[in-house]
Design a protein around this motif. Structure first.
Motif, PDB file in Angstrom:
ATOM      1  N   LEU A  17       0.867  -1.173   0.000  1.00 22.80           N
ATOM      2  CA  LEU A  17       0.000   0.000   0.000  1.00 22.80           C
ATOM      3  C   LEU A  17       0.902   1.221   0.000  1.00 22.80           C
ATOM      4  CD1 LEU A  17      -2.776   1.405   0.406  1.00 22.80           C
ATOM      5  CD2 LEU A  17      -2.486   1.027   2.859  1.00 22.80           C
ATOM      6  N   LYS A  18       0.811   2.006  -1.079  1.00 20.77           N
ATOM      7  CA  LYS A  18       1.615   3.238  -1.143  1.00 20.77           C
ATOM      8  C   LYS A  18       0.740   4.391  -0.692  1.00 20.77           C
ATOM      9  CE  LYS A  18       3.890   6.820  -1.875  1.00 20.77           C
ATOM     10  NZ  LYS A  18       3.945   7.734  -2.976  1.00 20.77           N
ATOM     11  N   ILE A  19       1.134   5.029   0.393  1.00 21.87           N
ATOM     12  CA  ILE A  19       0.372   6.178   0.901  1.00 21.87           C
ATOM     13  C   ILE A  19       1.252   7.418   0.769  1.00 21.87           C
ATOM     14  CG2 ILE A  19      -0.911   7.132   2.850  1.00 21.87           C
ATOM     15  CD1 ILE A  19      -1.169   4.374   3.993  1.00 21.87           C
ATOM     16  N   SER A  20       0.796   8.368   0.005  1.00 19.65           N
ATOM     17  CA  SER A  20       1.587   9.588  -0.162  1.00 19.65           C
ATOM     18  C   SER A  20       1.522  10.401   1.121  1.00 19.65           C
ATOM     19  CB  SER A  20       1.055  10.416  -1.328  1.00 19.65           C
ATOM     20  OG  SER A  20      -0.217  10.904  -1.005  1.00 19.65           O
ATOM     21  N   GLY A  21       2.480  11.275   1.287  1.00 22.61           N
ATOM     22  CA  GLY A  21       2.477  12.137   2.455  1.00 22.61           C
ATOM     23  C   GLY A  21       1.220  12.995   2.484  1.00 22.61           C
ATOM     24  N   GLU A  22       0.837  13.451   1.317  1.00 24.84           N
ATOM     25  CA  GLU A  22      -0.354  14.299   1.213  1.00 24.84           C
ATOM     26  C   GLU A  22      -1.596  13.587   1.757  1.00 24.84           C
ATOM     27  OE1 GLU A  22      -0.980  15.569  -2.789  1.00 24.84           O
ATOM     28  OE2 GLU A  22      -2.366  17.132  -2.124  1.00 24.84           O
ATOM     29  N   GLY A  67       6.492  11.384   1.668  1.00 25.41           N
ATOM     30  CA  GLY A  67       6.891  12.436   2.610  1.00 25.41           C
ATOM     31  C   GLY A  67       6.608  13.840   2.104  1.00 25.41           C
ATOM     32  N   GLY A  68       5.844  13.894   1.019  1.00 25.67           N
ATOM     33  CA  GLY A  68       5.586  15.180   0.370  1.00 25.67           C
ATOM     34  C   GLY A  68       4.843  16.187   1.243  1.00 25.67           C
ATOM     35  N   ASN A  69       4.237  15.732   2.345  1.00 24.25           N
ATOM     36  CA  ASN A  69       3.569  16.659   3.267  1.00 24.25           C
ATOM     37  C   ASN A  69       4.583  17.426   4.104  1.00 24.25           C
ATOM     38  OD1 ASN A  69       4.179  14.118   4.361  1.00 24.25           O
ATOM     39  ND2 ASN A  69       2.753  14.377   6.040  1.00 24.25           N
ATOM     40  N   SER A 112      18.718  17.856  -0.224  1.00 20.08           N
ATOM     41  CA  SER A 112      17.285  18.111  -0.226  1.00 20.08           C
ATOM     42  C   SER A 112      16.499  16.797  -0.274  1.00 20.08           C
ATOM     43  CB  SER A 112      16.963  18.992  -1.435  1.00 20.08           C
ATOM     44  OG  SER A 112      15.645  19.403  -1.408  1.00 20.08           O
ATOM     45  N   ASP A 113      16.982  15.852  -1.062  1.00 21.82           N
ATOM     46  CA  ASP A 113      16.312  14.545  -1.137  1.00 21.82           C
ATOM     47  C   ASP A 113      16.413  13.787   0.186  1.00 21.82           C
ATOM     48  OD1 ASP A 113      15.116  14.534  -3.617  1.00 21.82           O
ATOM     49  OD2 ASP A 113      16.887  13.761  -4.648  1.00 21.82           O
ATOM     50  N   TYR A 114      17.564  13.895   0.853  1.00 16.47           N
ATOM     51  CA  TYR A 114      17.678  13.232   2.164  1.00 16.47           C
ATOM     52  C   TYR A 114      16.675  13.833   3.138  1.00 16.47           C
ATOM     53  CZ  TYR A 114      21.636  10.256   1.036  1.00 16.47           C
ATOM     54  OH  TYR A 114      22.427   9.274   0.498  1.00 16.47           O
ATOM     55  N   GLY A 150      12.136   5.960   2.101  1.00 17.12           N
ATOM     56  CA  GLY A 150      12.195   5.752   0.640  1.00 17.12           C
ATOM     57  C   GLY A 150      13.108   4.585   0.312  1.00 17.12           C
ATOM     58  N   SER A 151      13.831   4.732  -0.783  1.00 17.82           N
ATOM     59  CA  SER A 151      14.767   3.678  -1.187  1.00 17.82           C
ATOM     60  C   SER A 151      16.134   3.893  -0.546  1.00 17.82           C
ATOM     61  CB  SER A 151      14.922   3.702  -2.712  1.00 17.82           C
ATOM     62  OG  SER A 151      15.547   4.925  -3.094  1.00 17.82           O
ATOM     63  N   GLY A 152      16.278   5.063   0.117  1.00 17.37           N
ATOM     64  CA  GLY A 152      17.578   5.401   0.703  1.00 17.37           C
ATOM     65  C   GLY A 152      18.479   6.130  -0.284  1.00 17.37           C
ATOM     66  N   ASN A 153      17.989   6.296  -1.509  1.00 19.31           N
ATOM     67  CA  ASN A 153      18.800   6.957  -2.546  1.00 19.31           C
ATOM     68  C   ASN A 153      18.161   8.252  -3.018  1.00 19.31           C
ATOM     69  OD1 ASN A 153      20.694   4.676  -2.982  1.00 19.31           O
ATOM     70  ND2 ASN A 153      18.794   3.660  -3.571  1.00 19.31           N
ATOM     71  N   PRO A 154      18.984   9.304  -3.163  1.00 16.44           N
ATOM     72  CA  PRO A 154      18.430  10.541  -3.731  1.00 16.44           C
ATOM     73  C   PRO A 154      18.039  10.332  -5.186  1.00 16.44           C
ATOM     74  CG  PRO A 154      20.812  10.688  -3.477  1.00 16.44           C
ATOM     75  CD  PRO A 154      20.403   9.404  -2.824  1.00 16.44           C
ATOM     76  N   SER A 193      11.874   8.372  -5.922  1.00 14.52           N
ATOM     77  CA  SER A 193      10.640   8.784  -5.252  1.00 14.52           C
ATOM     78  C   SER A 193      10.135   7.612  -4.409  1.00 14.52           C
ATOM     79  CB  SER A 193       9.578   9.125  -6.301  1.00 14.52           C
ATOM     80  OG  SER A 193       9.214   7.925  -6.969  1.00 14.52           O
ATOM     81  N   THR A 194       9.142   7.876  -3.618  1.00 14.75           N
ATOM     82  CA  THR A 194       8.568   6.771  -2.845  1.00 14.75           C
ATOM     83  C   THR A 194       7.679   5.895  -3.736  1.00 14.75           C
ATOM     84  OG1 THR A 194       6.877   8.289  -2.019  1.00 14.75           O
ATOM     85  CG2 THR A 194       8.730   7.850  -0.565  1.00 14.75           C
ATOM     86  N   ASP A 195       7.240   6.419  -4.880  1.00 18.00           N
ATOM     87  CA  ASP A 195       6.531   5.547  -5.838  1.00 18.00           C
ATOM     88  C   ASP A 195       7.500   4.498  -6.369  1.00 18.00           C
ATOM     89  OD1 ASP A 195       4.198   6.903  -5.527  1.00 18.00           O
ATOM     90  OD2 ASP A 195       4.268   7.989  -7.434  1.00 18.00           O
TER      91      ASP A 195
END
Ligand code: UDP
Length: 237
Positions: free
Chosen positions: A10-15, A53-55, A70-72, A131-135, A138-140
């Motif tokens: 289940l992918k839940i966006s920050g939003e 984490g977009g929220n 910024s990605d971290y 996330g994947s740990g990589n800049p 995305s979380t998708d």
């Protein structure tokens, strides 16, 4: 009852966890989502969650900052969401484990694939944070990656403000139509804004179906598990 999906991401966006403005955390919203996850878990479905984490922060929104830094920051935002979800789930007696792609042992387990699978087999809900740990990802993409790694049957892509994939933005184009089903290649060729192209390609290469649905009605998740046609399904024909 036999369910078509036995193990889901289940992918839940920050939003989706935020209040009205798409920022921060709305505890009431998380509580509602947690309740539905509990129902699904009670059906014996293995549930792993990838949180966005977009929220809090999106790496790309930095104007001056180094993109990697910024990605971290964005990845750390997903951990805040993961902990909030865990707290709400455990308060309603759902056993959970948070695993982070960036080690922070005081707050969560590090991501270990085999251990994650073991938790799922024991009926625990596993929350993948960081996330994947990589800049530059995305979380998708993380959802697609983790789905492939743990052999999930499907990715349930929860969206806020939209209930599926449309031919155009329904907020600006009244003639936009919703697709019931799509092929991965159509998503890529038509440039449909479902998930980023890296995530879509990863799902295509590994044949992982994606169901895009609206999270405003969290019960959509149980409906999908029970075989109802909700939102848009993206798969290989
Ligand atoms: N992020 C990253 N690598 C990942 C996953 C996430 O660098 O593997 C960062 C990226 O900056 C992203 C932010 O974390 O903008 C929040 O994730 P995302 O935008 O995917 O969250 P969502 O839109 O799902 O809330």
């Amino acid at each position: 009852m036999e369910h078509i999906y036995k193990r889901v991401i289940l992918k839940i966006s920050g939003e989706a966890l935020s209040g009205g403005e798409g920022r921060g955390i709305d505890e009431k919203v998380i509580f509602e989502i947690a309740n539905v996850i509990k129902q699904v878990n009670n059906l014996g479905i293995e549930v792993a969650i990838v949180v966005g984490g977009g929220n809090f922060w999106r790496g790309i929104s930095a104007k001056e900052m180094d993109r990697t830094t910024s990605d971290y920051m964005g990845m750390l935002g997903t951990v805040i969401n993961g902990l909030a979800l865990q707290d709400h789930l455990e308060r309603i007696d759902v056993e959970t484990r948070v695993q982070t792609a960036i080690e922070m042992r005081q707050v969560a387990e590090p991501y270990i694939r085999r251990r994650a699978i073991r938790h799922l087999e024991k009926g625990r809900v596993v929350i993948f944070a960081g996330g994947s740990g990589n800049p530059y990802f995305s979380t998708d993409t993380t959802a697609a990656l983790r789905a492939a790694e743990i052999n999930a049957d499907v990715i349930l892509l929860a969206k806020k403000g939209i209930d599926g994939v449309y031919s155009d933005d329904p907020n600006t184009n009244k003639n936009a139509t919703r697709y019931d089903d799509l092929k991965y290649i159509d998503v890529l060729n038509k440039g449909l804004k479902v998930m980023d192209s890296t995530a879509t390609s990863l799902c295509m290469d590994n044949n992982i179906p994606i169901i895009v649905f609206g999270i405003e009605q969290p019960e959509n998740i149980t409906k999908i598990i029970n075989g109802h046609k909700i939102g848009t399904i993206i798969k290989e024909g």
